[in-house]
Design a protein around this motif. Sequence first.
Motif, PDB file in Angstrom:
ATOM      1  N   ASN A   1      28.675  14.513  27.380  1.00 42.95           N
ATOM      2  CA  ASN A   1      29.978  14.386  28.024  1.00 42.95           C
ATOM      3  C   ASN A   1      29.914  14.754  29.502  1.00 42.95           C
ATOM      4  OD1 ASN A   1      30.788  13.654  25.503  1.00 42.95           O
ATOM      5  ND2 ASN A   1      32.294  15.290  25.234  1.00 42.95           N
ATOM      6  N   ARG A   2      29.119  15.744  29.824  1.00 46.62           N
ATOM      7  CA  ARG A   2      28.967  16.111  31.242  1.00 46.62           C
ATOM      8  C   ARG A   2      28.202  15.044  32.008  1.00 46.62           C
ATOM      9  NH1 ARG A   2      28.367  22.265  29.450  1.00 46.62           N
ATOM     10  NH2 ARG A   2      30.478  22.960  30.015  1.00 46.62           N
ATOM     11  N   LEU A   3      27.251  14.380  31.349  1.00 44.16           N
ATOM     12  CA  LEU A   3      26.589  13.246  31.998  1.00 44.16           C
ATOM     13  C   LEU A   3      27.600  12.152  32.302  1.00 44.16           C
ATOM     14  CD1 LEU A   3      24.127  11.517  32.861  1.00 44.16           C
ATOM     15  CD2 LEU A   3      23.945  10.802  30.451  1.00 44.16           C
ATOM     16  N   ILE A   4      28.469  11.843  31.352  1.00 45.03           N
ATOM     17  CA  ILE A   4      29.491  10.824  31.549  1.00 45.03           C
ATOM     18  C   ILE A   4      30.369  11.187  32.733  1.00 45.03           C
ATOM     19  CG2 ILE A   4      31.550   9.793  30.525  1.00 45.03           C
ATOM     20  CD1 ILE A   4      28.901   8.748  29.373  1.00 45.03           C
ATOM     21  N   ALA A   5      30.797  12.439  32.805  1.00 38.77           N
ATOM     22  CA  ALA A   5      31.641  12.877  33.922  1.00 38.77           C
ATOM     23  C   ALA A   5      30.910  12.724  35.254  1.00 38.77           C
ATOM     24  CB  ALA A   5      32.083  14.320  33.708  1.00 38.77           C
ATOM     25  N   ARG A   6      29.634  13.096  35.280  1.00 32.91           N
ATOM     26  CA  ARG A   6      28.880  12.991  36.534  1.00 32.91           C
ATOM     27  C   ARG A   6      28.713  11.543  36.966  1.00 32.91           C
ATOM     28  NH1 ARG A   6      23.793  11.862  37.729  1.00 32.91           N
ATOM     29  NH2 ARG A   6      22.962  12.143  35.605  1.00 32.91           N
ATOM     30  N   LEU A   7      28.414  10.662  36.020  1.00 33.97           N
ATOM     31  CA  LEU A   7      28.237   9.254  36.371  1.00 33.97           C
ATOM     32  C   LEU A   7      29.520   8.667  36.957  1.00 33.97           C
ATOM     33  CD1 LEU A   7      26.159   7.972  33.316  1.00 33.97           C
ATOM     34  CD2 LEU A   7      25.342   8.372  35.657  1.00 33.97           C
ATOM     35  N   ALA A   8      30.645   9.050  36.404  1.00 34.67           N
ATOM     36  CA  ALA A   8      31.915   8.570  36.949  1.00 34.67           C
ATOM     37  C   ALA A   8      32.155   9.138  38.343  1.00 34.67           C
ATOM     38  CB  ALA A   8      33.060   8.953  36.014  1.00 34.67           C
ATOM     39  N   HIS A   9      31.965  10.426  38.496  1.00 31.59           N
ATOM     40  CA  HIS A   9      32.219  11.061  39.789  1.00 31.59           C
ATOM     41  C   HIS A   9      31.282  10.547  40.874  1.00 31.59           C
ATOM     42  CE1 HIS A   9      34.258  14.731  37.674  1.00 31.59           C
ATOM     43  NE2 HIS A   9      35.064  13.696  37.786  1.00 31.59           N
ATOM     44  N   ASP A  10      30.036  10.257  40.500  1.00 31.45           N
ATOM     45  CA  ASP A  10      29.090   9.720  41.483  1.00 31.45           C
ATOM     46  C   ASP A  10      29.563   8.394  42.060  1.00 31.45           C
ATOM     47  OD1 ASP A  10      27.408  11.859  41.118  1.00 31.45           O
ATOM     48  OD2 ASP A  10      25.931  10.786  39.903  1.00 31.45           O
ATOM     49  N   ARG A  11      30.429   7.703  41.338  1.00 32.48           N
ATOM     50  CA  ARG A  11      30.957   6.404  41.780  1.00 32.48           C
ATOM     51  C   ARG A  11      32.374   6.504  42.321  1.00 32.48           C
ATOM     52  NH1 ARG A  11      27.051   6.371  38.628  1.00 32.48           N
ATOM     53  NH2 ARG A  11      25.539   4.646  38.568  1.00 32.48           N
ATOM     54  N   GLY A  12      32.832   7.714  42.549  1.00 35.47           N
ATOM     55  CA  GLY A  12      34.157   7.918  43.098  1.00 35.47           C
ATOM     56  C   GLY A  12      35.285   7.713  42.109  1.00 35.47           C
ATOM     57  N   LEU A  13      34.942   7.668  40.816  1.00 34.83           N
ATOM     58  CA  LEU A  13      35.931   7.437  39.775  1.00 34.83           C
ATOM     59  C   LEU A  13      36.340   8.750  39.117  1.00 34.83           C
ATOM     60  CD1 LEU A  13      34.119   4.429  38.063  1.00 34.83           C
ATOM     61  CD2 LEU A  13      36.209   4.268  39.429  1.00 34.83           C
ATOM     62  N   SER A  14      37.623   8.895  38.827  1.00 26.89           N
ATOM     63  CA  SER A  14      38.071   9.980  37.978  1.00 26.89           C
ATOM     64  C   SER A  14      37.684   9.660  36.543  1.00 26.89           C
ATOM     65  CB  SER A  14      39.584  10.155  38.089  1.00 26.89           C
ATOM     66  OG  SER A  14      39.962  10.502  39.398  1.00 26.89           O
ATOM     67  N   VAL A  15      37.675  10.681  35.685  1.00 27.56           N
ATOM     68  CA  VAL A  15      37.237  10.478  34.309  1.00 27.56           C
ATOM     69  C   VAL A  15      38.063  11.356  33.382  1.00 27.56           C
ATOM     70  CG1 VAL A  15      35.392  12.206  34.522  1.00 27.56           C
ATOM     71  CG2 VAL A  15      35.230  10.410  32.769  1.00 27.56           C
ATOM     72  N   GLY A  16      38.404  10.788  32.209  1.00 29.29           N
ATOM     73  CA  GLY A  16      39.208  11.520  31.246  1.00 29.29           C
ATOM     74  C   GLY A  16      38.407  11.951  30.037  1.00 29.29           C
ATOM     75  N   LEU A  17      38.757  13.091  29.472  1.00 26.33           N
ATOM     76  CA  LEU A  17      38.160  13.549  28.222  1.00 26.33           C
ATOM     77  C   LEU A  17      38.997  13.006  27.076  1.00 26.33           C
ATOM     78  CD1 LEU A  17      36.034  15.303  26.777  1.00 26.33           C
ATOM     79  CD2 LEU A  17      37.695  17.187  26.850  1.00 26.33           C
ATOM     80  N   LYS A  18      38.386  12.184  26.220  1.00 29.18           N
ATOM     81  CA  LYS A  18      39.091  11.548  25.117  1.00 29.18           C
ATOM     82  C   LYS A  18      38.992  12.417  23.868  1.00 29.18           C
ATOM     83  CE  LYS A  18      41.153   7.997  23.099  1.00 29.18           C
ATOM     84  NZ  LYS A  18      40.520   6.667  23.154  1.00 29.18           N
ATOM     85  N   ASN A  19      40.150  12.865  23.373  1.00 34.58           N
ATOM     86  CA  ASN A  19      40.212  13.712  22.183  1.00 34.58           C
ATOM     87  C   ASN A  19      39.247  14.902  22.347  1.00 34.58           C
ATOM     88  OD1 ASN A  19      42.243  12.084  21.000  1.00 34.58           O
ATOM     89  ND2 ASN A  19      40.706  10.648  20.237  1.00 34.58           N
ATOM     90  N   ASP A  20      38.293  15.123  21.455  1.00 37.57           N
ATOM     91  CA  ASP A  20      37.311  16.216  21.550  1.00 37.57           C
ATOM     92  C   ASP A  20      37.988  17.553  21.869  1.00 37.57           C
ATOM     93  OD1 ASP A  20      34.843  17.446  21.403  1.00 37.57           O
ATOM     94  OD2 ASP A  20      34.216  16.872  23.415  1.00 37.57           O
ATOM     95  N   LEU A  21      39.005  17.882  21.095  1.00 38.73           N
ATOM     96  CA  LEU A  21      39.801  19.076  21.373  1.00 38.73           C
ATOM     97  C   LEU A  21      38.982  20.359  21.344  1.00 38.73           C
ATOM     98  CD1 LEU A  21      42.989  18.239  19.276  1.00 38.73           C
ATOM     99  CD2 LEU A  21      42.735  18.113  21.758  1.00 38.73           C
ATOM    100  N   ASP A  22      38.000  20.443  20.459  1.00 35.96           N
ATOM    101  CA  ASP A  22      37.244  21.685  20.310  1.00 35.96           C
ATOM    102  C   ASP A  22      36.498  22.077  21.578  1.00 35.96           C
ATOM    103  OD1 ASP A  22      38.104  21.876  17.711  1.00 35.96           O
ATOM    104  OD2 ASP A  22      36.264  21.062  16.830  1.00 35.96           O
ATOM    105  N   GLN A  23      36.139  21.084  22.410  1.00 37.02           N
ATOM    106  CA  GLN A  23      35.321  21.387  23.582  1.00 37.02           C
ATOM    107  C   GLN A  23      36.122  21.407  24.888  1.00 37.02           C
ATOM    108  OE1 GLN A  23      31.963  18.590  23.224  1.00 37.02           O
ATOM    109  NE2 GLN A  23      30.851  20.163  22.102  1.00 37.02           N
TER     110      GLN A  23
ATOM    111  N   ILE B   1      25.117   3.203  30.743  1.00 37.33           N
ATOM    112  CA  ILE B   1      26.493   3.616  31.030  1.00 37.33           C
ATOM    113  C   ILE B   1      26.786   3.499  32.525  1.00 37.33           C
ATOM    114  CG2 ILE B   1      28.155   5.489  30.849  1.00 37.33           C
ATOM    115  CD1 ILE B   1      27.264   4.217  28.160  1.00 37.33           C
ATOM    116  N   ALA B   2      25.792   3.803  33.346  1.00 39.01           N
ATOM    117  CA  ALA B   2      25.986   3.680  34.797  1.00 39.01           C
ATOM    118  C   ALA B   2      26.350   2.246  35.175  1.00 39.01           C
ATOM    119  CB  ALA B   2      24.731   4.125  35.533  1.00 39.01           C
ATOM    120  N   LYS B   3      25.713   1.281  34.537  1.00 40.54           N
ATOM    121  CA  LYS B   3      26.014  -0.126  34.828  1.00 40.54           C
ATOM    122  C   LYS B   3      27.457  -0.465  34.452  1.00 40.54           C
ATOM    123  CE  LYS B   3      24.165  -4.793  34.212  1.00 40.54           C
ATOM    124  NZ  LYS B   3      23.090  -5.615  33.574  1.00 40.54           N
ATOM    125  N   ARG B   4      27.911   0.072  33.344  1.00 42.52           N
ATOM    126  CA  ARG B   4      29.308  -0.163  32.957  1.00 42.52           C
ATOM    127  C   ARG B   4      30.269   0.473  33.968  1.00 42.52           C
ATOM    128  NH1 ARG B   4      30.012   0.341  26.371  1.00 42.52           N
ATOM    129  NH2 ARG B   4      28.851  -1.572  25.869  1.00 42.52           N
TER     130      ARG B   4
END
Length: 285
Positions: free
Chosen positions: A191-213, A151-154
């Motif tokens: 999901n928190r890993l995904i958020a961290r990987l984005a933030h580490d690259r200076g990118l904002s990140v959105g939560l897609k659906n997943d209303l319960d969390q 995911i980091a590569k993407r």
Amino acid sequence: MRRPPTRPPTRAAVRRRLLVLVPLLLLAACTSGPDRDEGEDRPDDLSPAPAPGERWQPAPGVGWQWQLTGKLDTSVKAAVYDIDGFTTTKEQVAELNAAGRRTICYLSTGAWEDFRPDAAAFPPSMRGAGNGWEGERWLDIRRLTELEPLIAKRFDMCRDKGFDAVEPDNMDAYRNRSGFPLTAGDQLKYNRLIARLAHDRGLSVGLKNDLDQIPELVADFDFAVNEQCAQYDECGRLTPFIAAGKAVFHAEYELPASRFCATTKALKLSSLEKKYDLGAWRKAC
């Protein structure tokens, strides 16, 4: 992506089928004329660029365009473009940025897609049950050590193309028949890993659906992306993002804009009526 058994499928499964199997229809999705864009965003309704060293933070109510199929139409008068990370070029992102538009890089982070150029990098044992669409399988999100570099590569690709943010899709595998015994806790960790990987690259990140969390994750994500909350009377569940000063990008497919715009505008959601193929056509609230 949400796929309860009694509901019609959400998100752009049609998008993927078109992308892989029907290229001629993709081109047709971007024809000129009034059917291409029925939005009413003002040309100057732009989303402020982040200060040096800071991430972009989209504000509630900002206008957006969501296009994942067809020839990219960069003339749509929207402040934010959410577009495919693999098929969009660096030059197209630069064109949008030069026009003052902010850009979101769409990627699937919770499901394997056999038509992506890095598909072979995901081991077969990591691919679970099909998620209902041809060529796609849920990923075993418990395998964080193996998934992180993939995911980091993407995300590196998104950053290097000049995107401001990422929209990671398929972020609620634990609520689906994934082929793995996934728990809500597994999903939160991933999901928190995904958020961290984005933030580490200076990118904002959105939560897609997943209303319960949302209550657990609103602090980790910079905005939300939702499909069909009006159709299922769930838009109020997205208000923690609005209360935190974070945009909610929302799309409906089966309801006309006249049926939901008054409600979602009152909630300060950034709402669109879209067609399932997620081509250039839109109707903004």
